[in-house]
Design a protein around this motif. Structure first.
Motif, PDB file in Angstrom:
ATOM      1  N   LEU A  70       9.590 -33.514 -32.726  1.00  0.00           N
ATOM      2  CA  LEU A  70      10.617 -34.313 -33.396  1.00  0.00           C
ATOM      3  C   LEU A  70      10.112 -35.735 -33.619  1.00  0.00           C
ATOM      4  CD1 LEU A  70      13.774 -33.100 -31.445  1.00  0.00           C
ATOM      5  CD2 LEU A  70      13.290 -32.721 -33.860  1.00  0.00           C
ATOM      6  N   VAL A  72       7.977 -29.176 -36.522  1.00  0.00           N
ATOM      7  CA  VAL A  72       8.896 -28.816 -35.445  1.00  0.00           C
ATOM      8  C   VAL A  72       9.470 -27.406 -35.614  1.00  0.00           C
ATOM      9  CG1 VAL A  72      10.629 -30.233 -36.626  1.00  0.00           C
ATOM     10  CG2 VAL A  72      11.109 -29.412 -34.375  1.00  0.00           C
ATOM     11  N   SER A  73       9.714 -27.000 -36.883  1.00  0.00           N
ATOM     12  CA  SER A  73      10.354 -25.698 -37.079  1.00  0.00           C
ATOM     13  C   SER A  73       9.376 -24.542 -36.859  1.00  0.00           C
ATOM     14  CB  SER A  73      10.961 -25.618 -38.484  1.00  0.00           C
ATOM     15  OG  SER A  73       9.979 -25.873 -39.451  1.00  0.00           O
ATOM     16  N   PHE A  85      20.040 -30.888 -26.415  1.00  0.00           N
ATOM     17  CA  PHE A  85      20.318 -32.318 -26.567  1.00  0.00           C
ATOM     18  C   PHE A  85      21.367 -32.790 -25.563  1.00  0.00           C
ATOM     19  CE2 PHE A  85      18.696 -30.774 -30.515  1.00  0.00           C
ATOM     20  CZ  PHE A  85      17.945 -31.811 -31.040  1.00  0.00           C
ATOM     21  N   ALA A 145      24.830 -31.280 -29.634  1.00  0.00           N
ATOM     22  CA  ALA A 145      24.420 -31.062 -31.020  1.00  0.00           C
ATOM     23  C   ALA A 145      24.736 -29.650 -31.506  1.00  0.00           C
ATOM     24  CB  ALA A 145      22.924 -31.376 -31.206  1.00  0.00           C
ATOM     25  N   PHE A 171      26.631 -26.983 -33.872  1.00  0.00           N
ATOM     26  CA  PHE A 171      27.104 -27.108 -35.253  1.00  0.00           C
ATOM     27  C   PHE A 171      28.621 -27.003 -35.238  1.00  0.00           C
ATOM     28  CE2 PHE A 171      22.907 -24.808 -35.584  1.00  0.00           C
ATOM     29  CZ  PHE A 171      22.193 -25.972 -35.785  1.00  0.00           C
ATOM     30  N   HIS A 190      30.986 -26.918 -37.406  1.00  0.00           N
ATOM     31  CA  HIS A 190      31.767 -26.076 -38.311  1.00  0.00           C
ATOM     32  C   HIS A 190      31.512 -24.591 -38.094  1.00  0.00           C
ATOM     33  CE1 HIS A 190      27.863 -26.815 -40.043  1.00  0.00           C
ATOM     34  NE2 HIS A 190      27.999 -25.703 -40.723  1.00  0.00           N
ATOM     35  N   MET A 191      30.629 -24.259 -37.153  1.00  0.00           N
ATOM     36  CA  MET A 191      30.343 -22.842 -36.913  1.00  0.00           C
ATOM     37  C   MET A 191      30.958 -22.404 -35.585  1.00  0.00           C
ATOM     38  SD  MET A 191      26.338 -22.509 -37.825  1.00  0.00           S
ATOM     39  CE  MET A 191      25.593 -23.499 -39.109  1.00  0.00           C
ATOM     40  N   TYR A 209      22.350 -18.710 -35.040  1.00  0.00           N
ATOM     41  CA  TYR A 209      21.747 -19.514 -36.119  1.00  0.00           C
ATOM     42  C   TYR A 209      20.232 -19.348 -36.244  1.00  0.00           C
ATOM     43  CZ  TYR A 209      20.743 -23.597 -39.040  1.00  0.00           C
ATOM     44  OH  TYR A 209      20.319 -24.426 -40.036  1.00  0.00           O
ATOM     45  N   VAL A 244      18.622 -17.787 -39.795  1.00  0.00           N
ATOM     46  CA  VAL A 244      17.915 -18.602 -40.787  1.00  0.00           C
ATOM     47  C   VAL A 244      16.465 -18.144 -40.988  1.00  0.00           C
ATOM     48  CG1 VAL A 244      19.311 -20.682 -40.479  1.00  0.00           C
ATOM     49  CG2 VAL A 244      17.236 -20.376 -39.109  1.00  0.00           C
ATOM     50  N   GLU A 272      22.274 -32.796 -35.103  1.00  0.00           N
ATOM     51  CA  GLU A 272      22.502 -31.420 -35.565  1.00  0.00           C
ATOM     52  C   GLU A 272      21.361 -30.949 -36.456  1.00  0.00           C
ATOM     53  OE1 GLU A 272      26.397 -30.131 -36.903  1.00  0.00           O
ATOM     54  OE2 GLU A 272      27.297 -31.739 -35.740  1.00  0.00           O
ATOM     55  N   GLU A 285      18.299 -32.035 -36.270  1.00  0.00           N
ATOM     56  CA  GLU A 285      17.148 -31.812 -35.390  1.00  0.00           C
ATOM     57  C   GLU A 285      17.278 -30.480 -34.668  1.00  0.00           C
ATOM     58  OE1 GLU A 285      15.682 -36.335 -34.361  1.00  0.00           O
ATOM     59  OE2 GLU A 285      16.985 -35.325 -32.947  1.00  0.00           O
ATOM     60  N   SER A 344      18.805 -27.867 -35.753  1.00  0.00           N
ATOM     61  CA  SER A 344      18.527 -26.823 -36.735  1.00  0.00           C
ATOM     62  C   SER A 344      17.023 -26.646 -36.934  1.00  0.00           C
ATOM     63  CB  SER A 344      19.203 -27.183 -38.056  1.00  0.00           C
ATOM     64  OG  SER A 344      18.745 -26.356 -39.079  1.00  0.00           O
ATOM     65  N   LEU A 345      16.305 -27.780 -37.014  1.00  0.00           N
ATOM     66  CA  LEU A 345      14.855 -27.706 -37.220  1.00  0.00           C
ATOM     67  C   LEU A 345      14.160 -27.059 -36.026  1.00  0.00           C
ATOM     68  CD1 LEU A 345      14.167 -31.193 -38.834  1.00  0.00           C
ATOM     69  CD2 LEU A 345      14.092 -28.980 -39.969  1.00  0.00           C
ATOM     70  N   ALA A 390      14.697 -23.488 -38.645  1.00  0.00           N
ATOM     71  CA  ALA A 390      15.178 -23.551 -40.023  1.00  0.00           C
ATOM     72  C   ALA A 390      14.322 -24.519 -40.826  1.00  0.00           C
ATOM     73  CB  ALA A 390      16.637 -23.993 -40.045  1.00  0.00           C
ATOM     74  N   SER A 391      14.118 -24.220 -42.115  1.00  0.00           N
ATOM     75  CA  SER A 391      13.377 -25.129 -42.974  1.00  0.00           C
ATOM     76  C   SER A 391      14.265 -26.319 -43.317  1.00  0.00           C
ATOM     77  CB  SER A 391      12.988 -24.403 -44.259  1.00  0.00           C
ATOM     78  OG  SER A 391      14.166 -24.022 -44.942  1.00  0.00           O
ATOM     79  N   LYS A 451      17.102 -25.228 -45.695  1.00  0.00           N
ATOM     80  CA  LYS A 451      18.165 -24.465 -45.029  1.00  0.00           C
ATOM     81  C   LYS A 451      18.998 -25.378 -44.130  1.00  0.00           C
ATOM     82  CE  LYS A 451      16.672 -19.702 -45.134  1.00  0.00           C
ATOM     83  NZ  LYS A 451      15.867 -18.642 -44.538  1.00  0.00           N
ATOM     84  N   THR A 452      18.318 -26.332 -43.481  1.00  0.00           N
ATOM     85  CA  THR A 452      19.034 -27.281 -42.630  1.00  0.00           C
ATOM     86  C   THR A 452      20.041 -28.068 -43.454  1.00  0.00           C
ATOM     87  OG1 THR A 452      17.186 -27.468 -41.117  1.00  0.00           O
ATOM     88  CG2 THR A 452      18.739 -29.290 -41.133  1.00  0.00           C
ATOM     89  N   TYR A 498      22.897 -25.452 -44.624  1.00  0.00           N
ATOM     90  CA  TYR A 498      23.783 -24.865 -43.617  1.00  0.00           C
ATOM     91  C   TYR A 498      24.383 -25.881 -42.645  1.00  0.00           C
ATOM     92  CZ  TYR A 498      21.922 -20.341 -45.069  1.00  0.00           C
ATOM     93  OH  TYR A 498      21.571 -19.244 -45.778  1.00  0.00           O
ATOM     94  N   VAL A 499      23.703 -27.032 -42.476  1.00  0.00           N
ATOM     95  CA  VAL A 499      24.178 -27.971 -41.466  1.00  0.00           C
ATOM     96  C   VAL A 499      24.695 -29.279 -42.073  1.00  0.00           C
ATOM     97  CG1 VAL A 499      23.522 -29.326 -39.434  1.00  0.00           C
ATOM     98  CG2 VAL A 499      22.676 -26.998 -39.692  1.00  0.00           C
TER      99      VAL A 499
END
Lengths: 358, 296
Positions: free
Chosen positions: A51, A71-72, A80, A84, A86, A88-89, A97, A101, B186, B188, B190-191, B195-196, B199-200, B203-204
């Motif tokens: 990060l 990072v991905s 965190f 952190a 999500f 809305h999910m 997730y 993805v 959020e 971070e 996702s990454l 997720a690319s 997509k982050t 979706y986020v």
């Protein structure tokens, strides 16, 4: 999966966050990065995760250089401080997730995802929350969901940034014991950042104490607590009393008290500071030649232990001592009484400028 | 002071004397409410009624004739075309600017934030003049444009440019505080989950800023339809070609065609009312969703 941190540096403007740190974290170990705020521990964790990009130095996972890996693609699980999740999910969607993805060719089937997510939710004992939104859960529950989400992608290493920092004391204690048990089950190489020494000592296999971007000490919790490498570590790991002392040939003297300091054998007469923990101070009710006279200024009873604040004849600062309630009753002392104190265990550091000879 | 609000006080004598700390005497309350309502009636409701009355005074047929004559249709078409171009441009710009400001640290960030506000601060007429000086036939780029057979001033591109400029802040302004408050954890998370970047975002980030974005688009849309000053300078007011709805209304008014002016006005007002209704609906939806999403 071992993690190798090789001469990593990171600055933010003029601020040196990580200063030439090298560390190797062993496979399956749970390591605590412990330090005060601004010590660079979180930055180091974020560099391991990808990060944050180091200014120089390399990060290797199991010998493989990952410094330039995004990072991905790094395969780390990150938890965190503020969860952190999500917002809305649902809890289920949060945990799923990382799997949903994935590109279609690597994505497990819906049924497989469902099985895995429910298994993880059971593991964190929250399978009944699957359809809820994160906002409907308590802080401790949210952090367990965040952990389940991080584990869903089967990370090679698990990184936790002050995972219990936002929780209240009771939940915190519960959760860290739970994390310890979980780690014993899944054995993924884990690093967690904390500023709470108790947390670090209780949970981890290994403690790395950091200060001002540097590693001050690296060892097992017991080693670090019992044999602090330097005054900083000593002071950071719990309360400590400081005594001015003189060291000569393996003996440290605090007034009339002599303490063995074998590490300074052959040392010429030098000024030093002796660090003594409150529970390593013996409090006596009667005069003794090898003890210092002091007066009890304050008695506070905290559960089963009694904390005393004493003032010695020649010290400006207060000496703190800790003993059991039982022992304190035996002594028959009270506020204002005369007492004699004797450090039974200490660690002596030479004062700056005193060269160590021999 | 009313006694109804005090029924929960057990002692009636006490109740008579007791008054809530923030409560004002009745005459103060009614005076304030009266002033507010009078003001609303005079400056908001009355003009609206006047517009509608003026538009339909001579019957529905006259109204229809006024808005279906070719110049009016051209103005409506142009206004809608401009909105269709401007809103997406500002949508992309707004999201990009807010993203940059909220999620990254870089030099000159305060300058970028002030620059985004600039269109609000400059008078629309001056905005029009700026672009005339830039692109006009006597302007800096005029000869070059003429040589390449391109027209910006007194043509549709000029109108699009000044309206895009004038409505630029709406979406960015709406999103910046929202995204700053949400931080980047959020994303971070996702990454790290593999997720690319795209997509982050999809979706986020987007679900998190959805309501702010819709709100910004509505405001931007309303302003783009109504923009007058800057357009008046750059459009050249060619009837049936470069007149937007507000300009067309002014032309009609200047030619003493009041009913027609009011008819087109009623259409513009109608669009504004629809916008406000949609906005209120979005706010209501947002409000309703918030308790579930709210604080930690």
């Amino acid at each position: 999966m071992s993690i190798e941190i090789d001469r990593v540096n990171k600055r933010f403007g003029d601020f040196v966050a990580v200063d030439n740190v090298s560390l190797t974290l062993n496979d399956g170990e749970l390591t605590a990065l412990l330090g005060p705020s601004g010590s660079g521990k979180t930055t180091l964790l974020r560099i391991i995760a990808g990060l944050e990009q180091p200014d120089s130095g390399r990060i290797r996972f199991h010998g493989q250089d990952t410094t330039d890996l995004h990072v991905s693609d790094r395969g780390v699980g990150f938890v965190f401080q503020h969860y952190a999740l999500f917002k809305h999910m649902s809890v289920y969607e949060n945990v799923a997730y990382g799997l949903t993805v994935r590109p279609r060719s690597q994505r497990p089937s819906k049924a497989e995802i469902r099985k895995k997510v429910m298994h993880l939710l059971e593991m964190v004992q929250l399978d009944w929350t699957a359809d809820r939104l994160p906002s409907q859960l308590s802080g401790g529950q949210r952090q367990r969901i965040a952990l389940a989400r991080a584990l869903a992608v089967e990370p090679k290493v698990l990184l936790l940034d002050e995972p219990f920092g936002a929780l209240d004391a009771k939940v915190r204690a519960e959760l860290r014991r739970w994390l310890r048990r979980l780690h014993d089950e899944i054995h993924v190489t884990s690093v967690f950042v904390t500023h709470d020494q108790e947390e670090a000592l209780e949970v981890s296999d290994r403690v790395v104490v950091m200060n001002k971007g540097k590693v001050e000490q690296d060892g097992s919790p017991e080693q670090v607590y019992d044999n602090p490498a330097n005054p900083f570590v000593y002071q950071f790991l719990g309360n400590v009393n400081l005594f001015h002392a003189r060291v000569q040939d393996g003996v440290a003297r605090i007034g009339s008290v002599s303490l063995a300091a074998p590490e300074y054998a052959g040392q010429r007469d030098s000024r030093a500071l002796a660090y003594v923990r409150p529970h390593d101070i013996e409090v006596l009710g009667d005069r003794r030649d090898d003890a210092l006279h002091a007066q009890i200024e304050l008695v506070s009873v905290v559960g089963p232990t009694v904390r005393l604040e004493l003032r010695t004849d020649n010290s400006e600062s207060v000496v703190q001592a800790e003993l059991t309630k039982h022992r304190f009753r035996e002594l028959g002392l009270g506020q204002g009484s005369d007492a004699w104190i004797r450090p039974v265990n200490s660690r002596v550091f030479l004062e700056d400028g005193e060269l160590q000879a021999g | 002071m009313t006694t109804q609000t005090l029924t929960h006080v057990a002692n009636p004598e006490l109740a008579a004397r007791w008054r809530r700390a923030t409560e004002e005497p009745a005459w103060v309350r009614w005076t304030l409410i009266g002033v507010a309502l009078t003001f609303l009636a005079l400056f908001l409701v009355l003009p609206l009624l006047v517009v509608l009355y003026g538009a339909f005074e001579q019957g529905l047929q006259v109204w229809w004739a006024a808005i279906s004559e070719p110049d009016a249709l051209a103005a409506i078409r142009l206004s809608l075309l401009v909105v269709l171009i401007v809103v997406p441009i500002n949508l992309v710009f707004g999201v990009a600017a807010a993203w940059a400001i909220a999620k990254f640290e870089f030099r000159g960030k305060p300058i970028l934030i002030s620059l985004i506000d600039m269109p609000f601060a400059i008078s629309p007429v001056v905005v029009g003049l700026i672009f005339v000086i830039l692109f006009g036939s006597q302007g800096w780029l005029g000869p070059w444009l003429a040589a390449h057979d391109m027209r910006i001033i007194f043509a549709v591109p000029g109108i699009v440019i000044v309206i895009a400029f004038g409505t630029m802040p709406f979406i960015a302004r709406e999103l910046i505080p929202l995204m700053q408050q949400q931080g980047k954890e959020e994303e971070e998370a996702s990454l790290t989950l593999g997720a690319s970047g795209w997509k982050t975002f999809w979706y986020v980030t987007l679900p998190n800023i959805k309501w702010g974005l819709i709100y910004g688009v509505i405001l931007c849309n309303a302003r783009a339809l109504g923009e007058f000053g800057a357009v008046a300078v750059v459009s050249g007011r060619i009837r049936g070609e470069t007149n937007t709805m507000p300009l067309h209304i002014e032309v009609l008014y200047n030619e003493y065609m009041f009913t027609a002016a009011f008819a087109v006005s009623s259409l513009l007002t109608g669009l504004a009312l629809v916008t406000i209704a949609v906005k209120s609906f979005v706010e209501w939806l947002d409000e309703r969703n918030r308790p579930a999403i709210a604080s930690h």
